[in-house]
Every structure is written in C-alpha cells, then in structure tokens.
Design a protein around this motif. Structure first.
Motif, short mmCIF file in Angstrom:
data_model
loop_
_atom_site.label_atom_id
_atom_site.label_comp_id
_atom_site.label_asym_id
_atom_site.label_seq_id
_atom_site.Cartn_x
_atom_site.Cartn_y
_atom_site.Cartn_z
N ARG A 131 0.85 -1.19 0.00
CA ARG A 131 0.00 0.00 0.00
C ARG A 131 0.89 1.24 0.00
O ARG A 131 1.97 1.24 0.59
N ASN A 132 0.43 2.29 -0.67
CA ASN A 132 1.22 3.51 -0.80
C ASN A 132 1.31 4.24 0.54
O ASN A 132 0.29 4.51 1.18
N THR A 133 2.53 4.53 0.95
CA THR A 133 2.74 5.19 2.24
C THR A 133 2.42 6.68 2.19
O THR A 133 2.39 7.35 3.22
N GLN A 134 2.24 7.23 0.96
CA GLN A 134 1.79 8.61 0.74
C GLN A 134 2.68 9.64 1.44
O GLN A 134 2.21 10.67 1.92
N GLY A 135 3.96 9.34 1.48
CA GLY A 135 4.92 10.31 1.99
C GLY A 135 4.95 10.47 3.50
O GLY A 135 5.67 11.32 4.01
N GLN A 136 4.19 9.67 4.23
CA GLN A 136 4.11 9.82 5.68
C GLN A 136 4.40 8.48 6.37
O GLN A 136 4.08 7.42 5.83
N LEU A 137 4.98 8.54 7.55
CA LEU A 137 5.15 7.34 8.37
C LEU A 137 3.78 6.84 8.81
O LEU A 137 3.03 7.59 9.44
N PRO A 138 3.41 5.59 8.52
CA PRO A 138 2.10 5.07 8.93
C PRO A 138 2.09 4.66 10.41
O PRO A 138 1.85 3.50 10.74
N LYS A 139 2.33 5.62 11.27
CA LYS A 139 2.47 5.35 12.71
C LYS A 139 1.20 4.72 13.29
O LYS A 139 1.26 3.71 13.99
N THR A 140 0.05 5.31 13.00
CA THR A 140 -1.21 4.79 13.54
C THR A 140 -1.47 3.38 13.03
O THR A 140 -1.90 2.50 13.78
N GLU A 141 -1.22 3.16 11.74
CA GLU A 141 -1.46 1.84 11.15
C GLU A 141 -0.54 0.79 11.75
O GLU A 141 -0.96 -0.36 11.99
N LEU A 142 0.71 1.15 12.03
CA LEU A 142 1.64 0.23 12.68
C LEU A 142 1.17 -0.11 14.09
O LEU A 142 1.24 -1.26 14.53
N GLU A 143 0.69 0.89 14.80
CA GLU A 143 0.22 0.68 16.17
C GLU A 143 -1.04 -0.16 16.22
O GLU A 143 -1.23 -0.97 17.12
N GLY A 145 -1.94 -2.38 13.98
CA GLY A 145 -1.76 -3.68 13.36
C GLY A 145 -2.23 -3.73 11.93
O GLY A 145 -2.21 -4.79 11.30
N ASP A 146 -2.65 -2.58 11.37
CA ASP A 146 -3.06 -2.54 9.96
C ASP A 146 -1.85 -2.58 9.04
O ASP A 146 -1.98 -2.91 7.86
N CYS A 147 -0.70 -2.20 9.55
CA CYS A 147 0.55 -2.22 8.79
C CYS A 147 1.56 -3.09 9.53
O CYS A 147 1.81 -2.90 10.72
N ASP A 148 2.12 -4.09 8.83
CA ASP A 148 3.11 -4.98 9.44
C ASP A 148 4.53 -4.48 9.23
O ASP A 148 5.40 -4.72 10.05
N LEU A 149 4.74 -3.77 8.12
CA LEU A 149 6.08 -3.32 7.78
C LEU A 149 5.97 -2.08 6.91
O LEU A 149 5.11 -2.01 6.02
N SER A 282 7.07 -2.78 17.77
CA SER A 282 7.69 -3.69 18.74
C SER A 282 6.85 -4.94 19.00
O SER A 282 7.38 -5.99 19.33
N ARG A 283 5.52 -4.84 18.79
CA ARG A 283 4.67 -6.01 19.06
C ARG A 283 4.93 -7.14 18.06
O ARG A 283 4.60 -8.29 18.32
N THR A 284 5.52 -6.84 16.89
CA THR A 284 5.79 -7.87 15.89
C THR A 284 7.26 -8.29 15.88
O THR A 284 7.68 -9.04 15.00
N GLN A 285 8.03 -7.82 16.85
CA GLN A 285 9.46 -8.14 16.88
C GLN A 285 9.70 -9.65 16.90
O GLN A 285 10.62 -10.15 16.27
N GLY A 286 8.86 -10.39 17.63
CA GLY A 286 9.05 -11.83 17.74
C GLY A 286 8.27 -12.65 16.74
O GLY A 286 8.28 -13.89 16.81
N ASP A 287 7.59 -12.02 15.80
CA ASP A 287 6.80 -12.74 14.80
C ASP A 287 7.75 -13.42 13.81
O ASP A 287 8.51 -12.77 13.11
N VAL A 288 7.68 -14.76 13.76
CA VAL A 288 8.64 -15.53 12.97
C VAL A 288 8.52 -15.21 11.48
O VAL A 288 9.52 -15.02 10.78
N ALA A 289 7.30 -15.15 10.96
CA ALA A 289 7.09 -14.89 9.53
C ALA A 289 7.60 -13.50 9.15
O ALA A 289 8.27 -13.33 8.12
#
Length: 312
Positions: A131-143, A145-149, A282-289
């Motif tokens: 998905r297009n990041t549209q020039g901004q850090l997807p901080k809310t989406e990361l928090e 869980g809508d964005c994994d990386l 940080s919540r996905t730090q241990g996610d193996v996949a």
C-alpha cells in the motif's frame, strides 16, 4: 476442576514413563536424577490416585488405570508440544496469512523482482499486500496492526515503540532524453539546470522538494512542469522531451536499461543521500514470519546498490 491446582509437567512424566517403562531411561530423557524422578512419580501417583507404573521383571509395567489414561494423556501432551513448536517456529511452507506493507512504487520495483521467487519457494502461502505510504510514516497503522512493515527513505522522528533497520543509502542523479540539449554536455552547470524544465515526484502534492530546498539556499529556483505521485512513472515520460528528472540513481539506471534513449548525468546541486529503512512495531518483533520477511528484504536491498551502481 481448577487447572491451576495441577502440575501439567506430570503429564509429560506420564508419557515418558509409559513409552520407556524404565526408570533409568525415563530419568535420562527428562534430565532428572533418580531421586528427583522418584519424587515426581510420587506426585503423579497422588495426582491420579493410582500407582500407575509398578516394578516388573524387566523395568516397569503400567497398571490398568495407566493403560486407560494413556491414549488421552499422550494426545494431550502431543497437542501441547505441537502448539509450542508452531508458536516458536511455524513452518513457512504451510503458513497462510496476509502481510501488509506500506511503501512506494520505487520500493516495489526494487524488491519484488527478487523477493517473489524466494516467497514462492520458501513461503508460498504468504500474501504480500503493498500500500502507498503517501509520503508519511504510517504510525497509527503500525500501532493498530493494519501495517506490518513500512519501507521508505523519508521516515523520521520514530517513536520508541518502533524498530528501524537501515537497508541502503543512495544518492541522486539527473536523467534526461538523449535528444535533450544538455545531453551533449558531460557536466550540467547549476545555471543550465535551473533554466531547464523539470519533472518531480511528490507524494504529498508539495512541489518544494529536496532539490528546491537546496536551490533556495543558493538563492536559486528551477521550473517544475509537473509533480507526479510515482517514483517510477516520470522516467517513462522523458524520451524526446526537454525535461529533466532528478531521481535516485537506481531509478535512473533501471530506466536506462529499459530505454537506451535516456542518459544519466551527475546532479549539479549538492543533495543529501537517502537512507532507505524498514520500520516495524515492537509487538511484531518476535513474529517468525515477519522476521523471515525482514531478513529477505534486508539481504536483497543491502546487495542491490553495488549491483545497480553506474556512474554517469
């Protein structure tokens, strides 16, 4: 019955004793001393109100109650072992899920040609959704869980809850058509650069980019004809025009490989290099996949700059 009042490790003891029917071998498998094993066996007998395993001519023999319990105990222990195995190291070949990646078309072009074959071989059921990041850090989406990386070269001021891994550093060059008047020059002067017409990429609609900010410090300005929402598209519009495109070097190299009618020149304006990084919560730090995917991307992008580097 409250599970907190029971020692589930005793079920593993039952399983090993049932399979070995020998105290010495059972102690070795469980890494217990003989006294410790005897203590645990007494607890197991008390737990079920039965001797369970008694001495026989050769080793131990299971009592009728142990025989009755065996199938269910072995099934329970097997399920628990499988649960922990999957939780610690799921088999990527059988792991089916979607991974949401916020990035740009530039990163897609850079990563996917080599990443997709690896994905097909090692994790064929994983689905990547870019998905297009549209020039901004997807901080809310990361928090949320809508964005994994998130992968880009313009993320700044990261909160402490986010991890960052640097992937590659890259500079800018000028790309133009071979028919452009400046293509006859080995080097472009700042004056000629400012007098030319330019295309640029803008993910936010702002036409005051890095180039314009650097020129402003020199008291200069360029003429921007159009700002596009893509990193890759502008290079396809240059052939036969009098337009210049200041872009990352790998974009220019890729464009020249595709279209021999384009040329690269050094940028006459001093610009900072871009640091491409991948960001995750940080919540996905241990996610193996996700850890596996981050490793693949890191390997691909840390190897690509040297391969793609062609000096103008």
């Amino acid at each position: 019955m409250n599970i907190r009042t029971h020692d589930l490790n005793l079920l593993l003891l039952f399983k090993v004793l049932y399979e070995e029917l020998n105290l010495t071998k059972a102690a070795q498998r469980l890494h217990l001393s003989q006294p410790a094993l005897s203590h645990q066996l007494n607890k197991l007998r008390k737990e079920f109100g039965d001797p369970l395993f008694v001495r026989a001519a050769r080793g131990l023999t299971a009592t009728p109650k142990a025989q009755w319990l065996a199938a269910e105990v072995l099934a329970v222990v097997s399920q628990v072992e499988q649960f922990y195995q999957n939780a610690q190291s799921p088999e990527l070949q059988r792991l089916q899920r979607q991974i949401q990646i916020y990035s740009t078309d530039y990163i897609e072009q850079l990563v996917l040609p080599e990443l997709l074959p690896v994905l097909a071989e090692e994790a064929p059921l994983l689905q990547l959704v870019f998905r297009n990041t549209q020039g901004q850090l997807p901080k809310t989406e990361l928090e949320r869980g809508d964005c994994d990386l998130a992968i880009a070269g313009f993320y700044q001021d990261l909160p402490a809850t986010l991890f960052q891994q640097k992937l590659q550093q890259e500079g800018f060059v000028v790309l133009m058509s071979s028919s452009h008047p400046l293509a006859r020059e080995k080097e472009i002067s700042v004056d000629s650069y400012c007098q030319a017409r330019h295309l640029m990429t803008t993910l936010t609609g702002d036409l005051n980019g890095l180039v314009d900010q650097a020129l402003a410090k020199l008291g200069l300005k360029r003429q921007v004809v159009a700002g596009l929402s893509s990193f890759m598209t502008p290079a396809t519009l240059l052939q036969g025009t009098d337009l210049l495109l200041t872009c990352l070097e790998s974009i220019a190299v890729k464009a020249c490989h595709t279209n021999a009618a384009l040329q690269i020149r050094a940028c006459p304006v001093e610009l900072p290099q871009i640091q491409v990084s991948q960001i995750w919560h940080s919540r996905t730090q241990g996610d193996v996949a996700l850890a596996w995917l981050r490793r693949q991307i890191h390997q691909l992008l840390t190897n690509q700059p040297q391969k793609n580097r062609v000096r103008p």
